[in-house]
Write an enzyme that holds these catalytic residues in place. Sequence first.
Site, PDB file in Angstrom:
ATOM      1  N   GLU A 147       1.111  -1.413  -0.042  1.00 26.25           N
ATOM      2  CA  GLU A 147      -0.056  -0.094   0.228  1.00 26.25           C
ATOM      3  C   GLU A 147       0.960   1.322   0.064  1.00 26.25           C
ATOM      4  O   GLU A 147       1.881   1.269   1.388  1.00 26.25           O
ATOM      5  CB  GLU A 147      -0.988  -0.453   1.606  1.00 26.25           C
ATOM      6  CG  GLU A 147      -1.833   1.054   1.245  1.00 26.25           C
ATOM      7  CD  GLU A 147      -3.060   1.094   2.497  1.00 26.25           C
ATOM      8  OE1 GLU A 147      -2.586  -0.059   3.371  1.00 26.25           O
ATOM      9  OE2 GLU A 147      -3.486   2.120   2.833  1.00 26.25           O
ATOM     10  N   ARG A 152       4.878 -12.626   9.789  1.00 32.43           N
ATOM     11  CA  ARG A 152       6.064 -11.570   9.634  1.00 32.43           C
ATOM     12  C   ARG A 152       6.709 -11.558   9.998  1.00 32.43           C
ATOM     13  O   ARG A 152       7.044 -12.364  11.358  1.00 32.43           O
ATOM     14  CB  ARG A 152       5.242 -10.167  10.016  1.00 32.43           C
ATOM     15  CG  ARG A 152       4.079  -9.813  11.001  1.00 32.43           C
ATOM     16  CD  ARG A 152       3.290  -9.239  11.143  1.00 32.43           C
ATOM     17  NE  ARG A 152       3.928  -7.735  10.915  1.00 32.43           N
ATOM     18  CZ  ARG A 152       2.692  -7.145  10.314  1.00 32.43           C
ATOM     19  NH1 ARG A 152       1.880  -7.610   9.262  1.00 32.43           N
ATOM     20  NH2 ARG A 152       2.897  -6.047   9.817  1.00 32.43           N
ATOM     21  N   LYS A 185       4.304   0.643   9.244  1.00 34.79           N
ATOM     22  CA  LYS A 185       4.358   2.578   8.352  1.00 34.79           C
ATOM     23  C   LYS A 185       3.821   3.381   9.462  1.00 34.79           C
ATOM     24  O   LYS A 185       4.285   4.302   9.626  1.00 34.79           O
ATOM     25  CB  LYS A 185       4.320   2.298   7.117  1.00 34.79           C
ATOM     26  CG  LYS A 185       4.686   1.775   5.923  1.00 34.79           C
ATOM     27  CD  LYS A 185       4.135   1.596   4.811  1.00 34.79           C
ATOM     28  CE  LYS A 185       3.356   0.147   4.717  1.00 34.79           C
ATOM     29  NZ  LYS A 185       2.602  -0.373   3.189  1.00 34.79           N
TER      30      LYS A 185
HETATM   31  P1  ATP Z   1       2.905  -2.444   8.411  1.00 35.77           P
HETATM   32  O1  ATP Z   1       1.673  -2.653   8.990  1.00 35.77           O
HETATM   33  O2  ATP Z   1       4.206  -2.379   9.077  1.00 35.77           O
HETATM   34  O3  ATP Z   1       2.310  -0.175   7.513  1.00 35.77           O
HETATM   35  P2  ATP Z   1       0.801  -2.880   6.194  1.00 35.77           P
HETATM   36  O4  ATP Z   1       1.239  -5.151   5.824  1.00 35.77           O
HETATM   37  O5  ATP Z   1       0.162  -2.745   5.936  1.00 35.77           O
HETATM   38  O6  ATP Z   1       2.457  -3.101   6.742  1.00 35.77           O
HETATM   39  P3  ATP Z   1       1.702  -3.234   3.634  1.00 35.77           P
HETATM   40  O7  ATP Z   1       2.223  -1.933   2.320  1.00 35.77           O
HETATM   41  O8  ATP Z   1       0.076  -3.647   3.079  1.00 35.77           O
HETATM   42  O9  ATP Z   1       2.255  -3.454   4.195  1.00 35.77           O
HETATM   43  O10 ATP Z   1       2.498  -5.152   2.857  1.00 35.77           O
HETATM   44  C1  ATP Z   1       2.430  -4.511   1.182  1.00 35.77           C
HETATM   45  C2  ATP Z   1       3.092  -6.418   1.960  1.00 35.77           C
HETATM   46  O11 ATP Z   1       4.309  -6.744   3.123  1.00 35.77           O
HETATM   47  C3  ATP Z   1       2.101  -7.405   2.568  1.00 35.77           C
HETATM   48  O12 ATP Z   1       2.217  -8.906   0.939  1.00 35.77           O
HETATM   49  C4  ATP Z   1       2.242  -7.788   3.705  1.00 35.77           C
HETATM   50  O13 ATP Z   1       1.738  -8.731   4.381  1.00 35.77           O
HETATM   51  C5  ATP Z   1       4.087  -7.861   3.735  1.00 35.77           C
HETATM   52  N1  ATP Z   1       4.462  -7.226   4.903  1.00 35.77           N
HETATM   53  C6  ATP Z   1       4.515  -6.402   5.320  1.00 35.77           C
HETATM   54  N2  ATP Z   1       4.974  -6.481   6.582  1.00 35.77           N
HETATM   55  C7  ATP Z   1       5.800  -7.634   7.086  1.00 35.77           C
HETATM   56  C8  ATP Z   1       6.277  -8.244   7.069  1.00 35.77           C
HETATM   57  N3  ATP Z   1       6.791  -7.681   8.961  1.00 35.77           N
HETATM   58  N4  ATP Z   1       7.162  -8.864   7.278  1.00 35.77           N
HETATM   59  C9  ATP Z   1       7.072  -9.747   5.855  1.00 35.77           C
HETATM   60  N5  ATP Z   1       6.259  -9.307   5.492  1.00 35.77           N
HETATM   61  C10 ATP Z   1       5.322  -7.904   5.788  1.00 35.77           C
HETATM   62 MG    MG Z   2      -1.653  -3.287   5.191  1.00 32.82          MG
END
Ligand code: ATP
Ligand code: MG
Length: 569
Positions: free
Chosen positions: A45, A276, A286
Site C-alpha cells: 500500500e 511476518r 508504517k
Molecule cells: P505495515 O503494517 O508495517 O504498515 P502493511 O502490511 O500494512 O505493513 P503493506 O504495504 O500492506 O504493508 O504490505 C505489503 C506486503 O508486505 C504485504 O503482503 C504484507 O503481508 C507484507 N509485509 C508487511 N509487513 C511485513 C513483515 N513485517 N514481514 C513480512 N512481510 C510483511
Molecule cells: Mg497493510
Amino acid sequence: MSTHETPPADTPAFVARPEVRDFIRDQVAADQAAGVAIVTRFPPEPNGYLHIGHAKAICLNFGIASEFGGLCNLRMDDTNPLTEKTDFVAGIQDDIRWLGFEWNGEVKYASDNFEQLFIWAQQLITQGVAYVDDQNAETIAAMRGAIGVPGTNSPFRDRSVEENLDQFARMRAGEFVDGEKVLRAKIDMGHANGQLRDPIMYRIRHVSHHRTGDAWCIYPTYDWAHGQCDALENVSHSVCTLEFDAHRPLYDWYLDQIGITQSADRNRPHQYEFARLNLTYIVMSKRKLAQLVSDCVVDGWDDPRMSTIRGMRRRGYPAAALRAFSAHVGVAKVNGTNEIELLESFVRDELNRVAIRRMGVLNPLKVVIENYPAGQVEWLDAVNNPEDPEAGTRKIPFSRTLYVEREDFMEDPVPKFYRLFPGNEVRLRYAYFLKCNEAIKNEAGEVVEIRATYDPATHGGQSPDGRKVKTTLHWVSAEHCIQREVRLYDRLFTDAFPGADNVDPMTQINPASRVSIQAMLEPALADVAPGEQLQLERLGYFCADSNDSSVIHRTVSLKDEWARVQKRS
Ligand code: ATP
Ligand code: MG
C-alpha cells in the site's frame, strides 16, 4: 531523492535454488508440476516507504518467481486514497530495484481495476449476494456480533436486486455523502468466521485519488479488491502475512461468486500465509515509522536509524545482506521475533567481504615520536581488503606526529591492558613498533600528548629479533589526516520490544541514538564516493552518506554481537 536507479552490481542471478525449501515453495513446486503457471506479486500500500519486513516479503515473492521461472508483479494496493502518495509509489520501486529485483512488466495498480471491480460488484448484486446498506459504520460494527455471538441481519439485507443496483449506481454517481451507505456482501451474519458476516465491499469517500483523481467517490475495501486484482493479474500464489489467514475463506468466496476457476490458460489465485518478520529494538509498522518522521524524532524516512529499506541503505547495509538475512530467517507459520543482532551479523559478513579497509581515529590523542626526524614522511603500503586480493593496496603517510585512539592509552593500565602505557611497546599497523615513554598533561591533569620512540628496525611492523608485542593499533598522521563528521549510532529505542504492553513507543526513544563526532581519517578517504562502504580498522564498518559524502555513518561495529546473543541463550 532519485526515483530510478539501476540495480546494484551484486543483483542475484535468477537461478533455481532447489536447496531452499519451505511450505510455500513446496506448494509452488507441486502446483508447477501440475501445470500451473507460477505468478506471484508484491502488493504494497503506497502509504509509506518500505521497511525490513517488506524486504522479507519482496525476497520471498520475487525469489519464488525467479527460482521457478515464473513472474512476480509489483502492484500498488492503492484502494485507500486518504493516505496514499505518489512519492511513496516512486520510493517503493526504487527500494525494490535497490534490493536487486525487477518486476514483471509495468507497475500495476489496484486502481487500474476499479471499473472491473465495479462491474463484478454489480454481478454479485444481480446474483443476490450483495446489497446496499444504509446503516452507518458504528451500527454495522455493533451488529456484527462477536466471537461466539452471532451478528444481526441488517434491515436493508433483503432489498431487491433492482433496488440494490439502483442504489449502488447512485452511490457511484455521488448522490450520497461519506458514510451514508455501503455495499456489503450477503453471506452469513451468524458465520463462525467474523470475516464472512456480510463484509463491506465499498465505502463512499469523496476524496481525490492519487491516480484516478475525482473519477470515483466509492472505493473498494482491501478484501474486495485484493483477490480480484490477483485474479486479473493471473496470480497463482498470493502470499501474505498470517493476520490475513481468517480472510482466506472470504478471498475464496469472492472468487467463487465471480466464477474464477483454474484452467490451462488462467489461474485461480490461492492465498498462503507466512509469519511476518519482527525484530527487536525497532518498530515495523508504517504508521509508527511515519510518526517518527512527523514527530521529528528522526530526520526523515531515510534516516540511518530507521528500519526502512532506505534508512538501512543510507546507513550502509548492503542489499546482499538483506537478501541473505531474509533467506536465513525463512518462512514460518508461527509469528516470532528475531534479534536485531542477527541482521547485523549478516551486514557484517557481507561488508567483511566487500568493504575496503581504511584507518581513522574517532577520539584522537596526539603521539610525538621523539626519535623520528621532523619533516620526514614515509608512504607505507597498506592492504585494501585482506578478504579480496583484487582490491589491491594503497599508500599511507607516516610521520613524527600521529593520532591514536584515546581509549588505546592508559596511564595506569588495568590488568590485561596491552595497549599504550608508559614503558609498553605496541605495533602500529603497517608501520613500526612504538614504545610509549611518557604522558604529557595539561593544567587540568588531562593527558594531551604521548611521547614515544619507534624502532626503525621494525619497518612494516615486523620484528627483526623475534620480539613480541601483544597489540596492534590503528593511527593516522597528524599532518596528513583529514577531519570528517562521523555519526555513531545506537538503538533508536531503549526497549527490545518497543510498544509492547501498550506502552507508547514514542516514550521509549533512546536520546543517544545518534552521536556526531569529528574524526581524523587517513588521506585516502578525502575523495570517498557517496554511499561508499568501508571498514575503519578496529572501529567498525562505515558508509559515506549518499547525499553528502563528507558525512560518514557508522553502519555496525566490528564486534559480533550475534555470537554473544547466541551464547547467552
Ligand atoms: P505495515 O503494517 O508495517 O504498515 P502493511 O502490511 O500494512 O505493513 P503493506 O504495504 O500492506 O504493508 O504490505 C505489503 C506486503 O508486505 C504485504 O503482503 C504484507 O503481508 C507484507 N509485509 C508487511 N509487513 C511485513 C513483515 N513485517 N514481514 C513480512 N512481510 C510483511
Ligand atoms: Mg497493510
